[in-house]
Design an enzyme around this catalytic site. Structure first.
Site, PDB file in Angstrom:
ATOM      1  NE  ARG A  51      -1.598  -2.232   2.743  1.00 18.56           N
ATOM      2  CZ  ARG A  51      -1.660  -3.490   2.296  1.00 18.56           C
ATOM      3  NH1 ARG A  51      -2.686  -3.874   1.616  1.00 18.56           N
ATOM      4  NH2 ARG A  51      -0.706  -4.359   2.551  1.00 18.56           N
ATOM      5  CB  THR A  52       3.485   2.545   2.250  1.00 16.92           C
ATOM      6  OG1 THR A  52       2.757   2.056   3.367  1.00 16.92           O
ATOM      7  CG2 THR A  52       4.063   3.906   2.567  1.00 16.92           C
ATOM      8  CE  LYS A  80      27.160  -3.551  -6.774  1.00 14.48           C
ATOM      9  NZ  LYS A  80      27.187  -2.403  -7.677  1.00 14.48           N
ATOM     10  NE  ARG A 101       7.199   0.691   4.829  1.00 16.97           N
ATOM     11  CZ  ARG A 101       5.994   0.142   4.815  1.00 16.97           C
ATOM     12  NH1 ARG A 101       5.849  -1.135   4.487  1.00 16.97           N
ATOM     13  NH2 ARG A 101       4.930   0.848   5.115  1.00 16.97           N
ATOM     14  CG  HIS A 129       3.566   3.875   8.626  1.00 15.82           C
ATOM     15  ND1 HIS A 129       3.734   4.689   7.516  1.00 15.82           N
ATOM     16  CD2 HIS A 129       3.121   2.674   8.146  1.00 15.82           C
ATOM     17  CE1 HIS A 129       3.406   4.003   6.427  1.00 15.82           C
ATOM     18  NE2 HIS A 129       3.036   2.777   6.782  1.00 15.82           N
TER      19      HIS A 129
HETATM   20  N1   CP Z   1      -0.155   0.039   5.786  1.00 15.28           N
HETATM   21  C1   CP Z   1       1.051  -0.276   5.257  1.00 15.28           C
HETATM   22  O1   CP Z   1       2.075   0.319   5.607  1.00 15.28           O
HETATM   23  O2   CP Z   1       0.987  -1.270   4.326  1.00 15.28           O
HETATM   24  P1   CP Z   1       2.227  -1.763   3.464  1.00 15.28           P
HETATM   25  O3   CP Z   1       3.201  -2.409   4.410  1.00 15.28           O
HETATM   26  O4   CP Z   1       1.657  -2.702   2.454  1.00 15.28           O
HETATM   27  O5   CP Z   1       2.864  -0.541   2.845  1.00 15.28           O
END
Ligand code: CP
Length: 303
Positions: A51-52, A80, A101, A129
């Site tokens: 999603r993110t 590496k 991320r 998050h």
């Molecule tokens: N909600 C969320 O962070 O989903 P993903 O890990 O799929 O990005």
């Protein structure tokens, strides 16, 4: 040089939150706006995501920007031995914005100190998050008509679940939130977040079982037990199915109550809940596109 990053939800003020809610509503009405034309955004995902990453990439495409990056760091020079420092320094020379991320807590803050362009934290370990939180807030305001006086039940892995940590901090700036935490002792809300609420005089209650008290909820916020954060697989096995929300448990809940979940889910929401009008998690994920368009516009000063 840039002036804004989004690393922790506390980097933004209440005014920022409300402005992003308004911008998100504008993008929901009119998603295709060429505000990022001529700009390049790096999407650096050192940890899996559906999603993110895809909602950020959709948001960037709908804003007319271009994307470079990776969805799997094994295809990058990290394999590496290149450090996060050097990767960030290089990529920030190429692009106008970095979305990142990473599995390590604090990694996004560290990257923002190296980068010459804004950095948006798309999740750093069990820490924060913030973009998820803003889409959660947008989902709450859309369904409840307000962010004040929200009685929210956070359920599941409150120890490792970064989304509940960010959301708790964000809702604390609004009037009289009530937090109910439902978690087994091993996955309880960490003491630093409870102390944060204590210092603000905000009420919270801790439970280990689902019970009739959910009839008071405006929002039930379900979370997945974060398998990837456990060092001992046996400990994960003990708690992995500790709470499973089923349709027949919702009979006495408010008609306006909505169930949120950042997704992905494993077993914690039974599929028989999906057809209940109180299930909002798939629309919540769609709200992520509009909210991320709003966050990018706010940070880049596009609107
Ligand atoms: N909600 C969320 O962070 O989903 P993903 O890990 O799929 O990005």
């Amino acid at each position: 040089m840039h002036t804004k990053n989004l690393i922790s939800i506390t980097d933004f003020s209440k005014e920022d939150y409300l402005r992003i809610m308004k911008l998100a509503a504008d993008f929901e009405r009119n998603p295709n706006q060429n505000l990022l034309e001529g700009k390049v955004v790096a999407s650096l995902f050192f940890e899996p995501s559906t999603r993110t990453r895809l909602s950020f990439e959709t948001a960037i495409n709908r804003l007319g920007g271009r994307i470079v990056g990776f969805s799997d760091s094994s295809s990058s020079s990290v394999t590496k031995g290149e450090t996060l420092h050097d990767t960030t320094r290089m990529v920030s020379n190429y692009v106008d914005l970095i979305v990142m991320r990473h599995p390590l807590e604090g990694s996004a803050r560290y990257a923002s100190q190296i980068s010459d362009v804004p950095v948006i934290n798309a999740g750093d370990g069990a820490n924060q998050h913030p973009t998820q939180t803003l889409l959660d807030m947008y989902s709450i305001i859309k369904t409840q008509g307000r962010l004040d006086n929200i009685n929210i039940f956070m359920v599941g892995d409150l120890k490792y679940g970064r989304t509940v940590h960010s959301l708790l901090q964000a809702l604390s700036v609004f009037e009289k939130p009530i937090f109910n935490f439902i978690a087994p002792p091993e996955l309880a809300m960490p003491v630093e977040y409870k102390r944060f609420l204590d210092n603000k005089g905000i009420r919270y209650f801790e439970h280990t079982e689902f019970n009739d008290i959910i009839s008071e909820a405006d929002i039930i916020y379900m979370t997945r037990v974060q398998k990837e954060r456990f060092t001992d697989p046996i400990e994960y096995e003990k708690v992995k199915n500790v709470y499973i929300l089923r349709n027949n448990m919702l009979d006495n809940t408010k008609s306006t109550m909505k169930i949120l979940h950042p997704l992905p889910r494993v077993n914690e929401i039974h599929p028989d809940v999906d057809s209940n009008p109180k299930a909002y998690y798939f629309t919540q994920a769609l709200n992520g596109v509009y909210t991320r368009q709003a966050i990018i516009s706010h940070i880049m000063g596009l609107k």
